[in-house]
Write a protein that holds these residues in place. Structure first.
Motif, PDB file in Angstrom:
ATOM      1  N   MET A   1      31.671 -72.070  61.325  1.00 43.50           N
ATOM      2  CA  MET A   1      32.049 -72.650  59.729  1.00 43.50           C
ATOM      3  C   MET A   1      31.141 -72.158  58.802  1.00 43.50           C
ATOM      4  N   GLN A   2      29.906 -72.526  59.186  1.00 41.96           N
ATOM      5  CA  GLN A   2      28.626 -72.391  58.304  1.00 41.96           C
ATOM      6  C   GLN A   2      28.424 -70.949  57.836  1.00 41.96           C
ATOM      7  N   PHE A   3      28.707 -69.904  58.831  1.00 43.32           N
ATOM      8  CA  PHE A   3      28.768 -68.741  58.577  1.00 43.32           C
ATOM      9  C   PHE A   3      29.668 -68.070  57.602  1.00 43.32           C
ATOM     10  N   LEU A   4      30.828 -68.544  57.532  1.00 37.95           N
ATOM     11  CA  LEU A   4      31.937 -68.509  56.652  1.00 37.95           C
ATOM     12  C   LEU A   4      31.471 -68.950  55.111  1.00 37.95           C
ATOM     13  N   LYS A   5      30.887 -69.886  55.098  1.00 39.92           N
ATOM     14  CA  LYS A   5      30.537 -70.734  53.728  1.00 39.92           C
ATOM     15  C   LYS A   5      29.419 -69.650  53.235  1.00 39.92           C
ATOM     16  N   ILE A   6      28.311 -69.110  53.945  1.00 41.36           N
ATOM     17  CA  ILE A   6      27.349 -68.263  53.668  1.00 41.36           C
ATOM     18  C   ILE A   6      27.990 -66.899  53.135  1.00 41.36           C
ATOM     19  N   LEU A   7      29.061 -66.483  53.990  1.00 38.47           N
ATOM     20  CA  LEU A   7      29.572 -65.242  53.659  1.00 38.47           C
ATOM     21  C   LEU A   7      30.256 -65.441  52.297  1.00 38.47           C
ATOM     22  N   PHE A   8      31.103 -66.612  52.112  1.00 34.07           N
ATOM     23  CA  PHE A   8      31.805 -66.587  50.666  1.00 34.07           C
ATOM     24  C   PHE A   8      30.945 -66.681  49.523  1.00 34.07           C
ATOM     25  N   TRP A   9      29.887 -67.376  49.658  1.00 33.41           N
ATOM     26  CA  TRP A   9      28.810 -67.674  48.623  1.00 33.41           C
ATOM     27  C   TRP A   9      28.152 -66.215  48.343  1.00 33.41           C
ATOM     28  N   CYS A  10      27.649 -65.424  49.272  1.00 29.32           N
ATOM     29  CA  CYS A  10      27.290 -64.059  48.956  1.00 29.32           C
ATOM     30  C   CYS A  10      28.132 -63.163  48.525  1.00 29.32           C
ATOM     31  N   LEU A  11      29.513 -63.232  48.686  1.00 30.23           N
ATOM     32  CA  LEU A  11      30.623 -62.247  48.386  1.00 30.23           C
ATOM     33  C   LEU A  11      30.653 -62.817  46.825  1.00 30.23           C
ATOM     34  N   LEU A  12      30.728 -64.189  46.587  1.00 30.93           N
ATOM     35  CA  LEU A  12      31.261 -64.394  45.022  1.00 30.93           C
ATOM     36  C   LEU A  12      29.575 -64.037  44.183  1.00 30.93           C
ATOM     37  N   ALA A  13      28.384 -64.104  44.934  1.00 29.57           N
ATOM     38  CA  ALA A  13      27.306 -63.507  44.012  1.00 29.57           C
ATOM     39  C   ALA A  13      27.130 -62.413  43.765  1.00 29.57           C
ATOM     40  N   PHE A  14      27.829 -61.492  44.703  1.00 25.32           N
ATOM     41  CA  PHE A  14      27.808 -60.066  44.718  1.00 25.32           C
ATOM     42  C   PHE A  14      28.826 -59.692  43.645  1.00 25.32           C
ATOM     43  N   ILE A  15      29.979 -60.297  43.557  1.00 22.52           N
ATOM     44  CA  ILE A  15      30.935 -60.054  42.540  1.00 22.52           C
ATOM     45  C   ILE A  15      30.442 -60.295  40.974  1.00 22.52           C
ATOM     46  N   ALA A  16      29.681 -61.549  41.112  1.00 21.78           N
ATOM     47  CA  ALA A  16      29.079 -62.237  39.730  1.00 21.78           C
ATOM     48  C   ALA A  16      28.035 -61.006  39.185  1.00 21.78           C
ATOM     49  N   ALA A  17      27.412 -60.567  40.209  1.00 15.85           N
ATOM     50  CA  ALA A  17      26.325 -59.387  39.948  1.00 15.85           C
ATOM     51  C   ALA A  17      26.852 -58.196  39.335  1.00 15.85           C
ATOM     52  N   VAL A  18      27.834 -57.753  39.870  1.00 12.07           N
ATOM     53  CA  VAL A  18      28.780 -56.620  39.544  1.00 12.07           C
ATOM     54  C   VAL A  18      29.258 -56.573  38.305  1.00 12.07           C
ATOM     55  N   PHE A  19      29.865 -57.800  38.055  1.00 11.39           N
ATOM     56  CA  PHE A  19      30.639 -58.373  36.692  1.00 11.39           C
ATOM     57  C   PHE A  19      29.358 -58.376  35.563  1.00 11.39           C
ATOM     58  N   THR A  20      28.260 -58.770  35.938  1.00 12.74           N
ATOM     59  CA  THR A  20      27.111 -58.972  34.775  1.00 12.74           C
ATOM     60  C   THR A  20      26.782 -57.504  34.528  1.00 12.74           C
ATOM     61  N   VAL A  21      26.532 -56.557  35.544  1.00 14.77           N
ATOM     62  CA  VAL A  21      26.055 -55.108  35.190  1.00 14.77           C
ATOM     63  C   VAL A  21      27.063 -54.600  34.303  1.00 14.77           C
ATOM     64  N   ALA A  22      28.195 -54.642  34.811  1.00 14.15           N
ATOM     65  CA  ALA A  22      29.254 -54.015  34.236  1.00 14.15           C
ATOM     66  C   ALA A  22      29.535 -54.398  32.535  1.00 14.15           C
ATOM     67  N   ASN A  23      29.296 -55.396  32.162  1.00 17.37           N
ATOM     68  CA  ASN A  23      29.611 -55.863  31.266  1.00 17.37           C
ATOM     69  C   ASN A  23      28.460 -56.511  30.434  1.00 17.37           C
ATOM     70  N   TRP A  24      27.437 -55.878  30.423  1.00 15.48           N
ATOM     71  CA  TRP A  24      26.014 -56.235  29.904  1.00 15.48           C
ATOM     72  C   TRP A  24      26.281 -55.429  28.250  1.00 15.48           C
ATOM     73  N   THR A  25      26.796 -56.297  27.506  1.00 18.26           N
ATOM     74  CA  THR A  25      27.151 -55.592  26.219  1.00 18.26           C
ATOM     75  C   THR A  25      26.923 -56.998  25.352  1.00 18.26           C
ATOM     76  N   SER A  26      26.579 -56.749  24.126  1.00 19.20           N
ATOM     77  CA  SER A  26      26.191 -57.500  23.144  1.00 19.20           C
ATOM     78  C   SER A  26      27.639 -57.962  22.417  1.00 19.20           C
ATOM     79  N   VAL A  27      27.755 -59.335  22.168  1.00 18.61           N
ATOM     80  CA  VAL A  27      29.067 -59.903  21.412  1.00 18.61           C
ATOM     81  C   VAL A  27      28.318 -60.503  20.327  1.00 18.61           C
ATOM     82  N   ALA A  28      28.880 -60.293  18.983  1.00 13.40           N
ATOM     83  CA  ALA A  28      28.673 -60.979  17.817  1.00 13.40           C
ATOM     84  C   ALA A  28      29.484 -62.241  17.587  1.00 13.40           C
ATOM     85  N   ILE A  29      28.516 -63.525  17.350  1.00 16.86           N
ATOM     86  CA  ILE A  29      29.165 -64.584  17.284  1.00 16.86           C
ATOM     87  C   ILE A  29      29.043 -65.051  15.769  1.00 16.86           C
TER      88      ILE A  29
END
Length: 116
Positions: A1-29
């Motif tokens: 079960m611990q392995f699945l938790k670690i796998l889930f968090w690693c997958l979530l971190a990878f998705i967040a990193a890909v999203f960050t790299v793909a959307n690194w644009t400046s937004v005017a507020i």
């Protein structure tokens, strides 16, 4: 079960990193007074996520703390009530043939009129 938790968090971190790299644009507020701030999109999304998460987390933690305190108080009250309502313990009886204490021997002998 611990392995699945670690796998889930690693997958979530990878998705967040890909999203960050793909959307690194400046937004005017637009701010007050005609000012404008340029903020990176991932930073803006993180700030808005935390702005929603932190008050909710604080409210939930406070609620859990209050409920635990109420439960502990109720358990203490219940334990006190059980102690107060418990029937009194019967006097200790000795088994036949058990050795008696010396104070019991002297009181028995003096009751019967025999001196030891």
């Amino acid at each position: 079960m611990q392995f699945l938790k670690i796998l889930f968090w690693c997958l979530l971190a990878f998705i967040a990193a890909v999203f960050t790299v793909a959307n690194w644009t400046s937004v005017a507020i637009r701010l007050w007074g005609g000012m404008e701030a340029l903020v990176n999109l991932p930073v803006l999304l993180l700030v808005t996520f935390l702005a929603g998460l932190l008050p909710t987390l604080a409210w939930h933690s406070t609620l859990r703390w209050r409920l635990r305190a109420r439960l502990a108080n109720a358990e203490r009250t219940l334990a006190d009530m059980r102690t107060a309502m418990a029937p009194p313990l019967p006097p200790a009886t000795m088994a036949p043939g058990a050795p008696r204490a010396s104070s019991d021997l002297t009181s028995s002998a003096s009751d019967s009129g025999v001196m030891l």
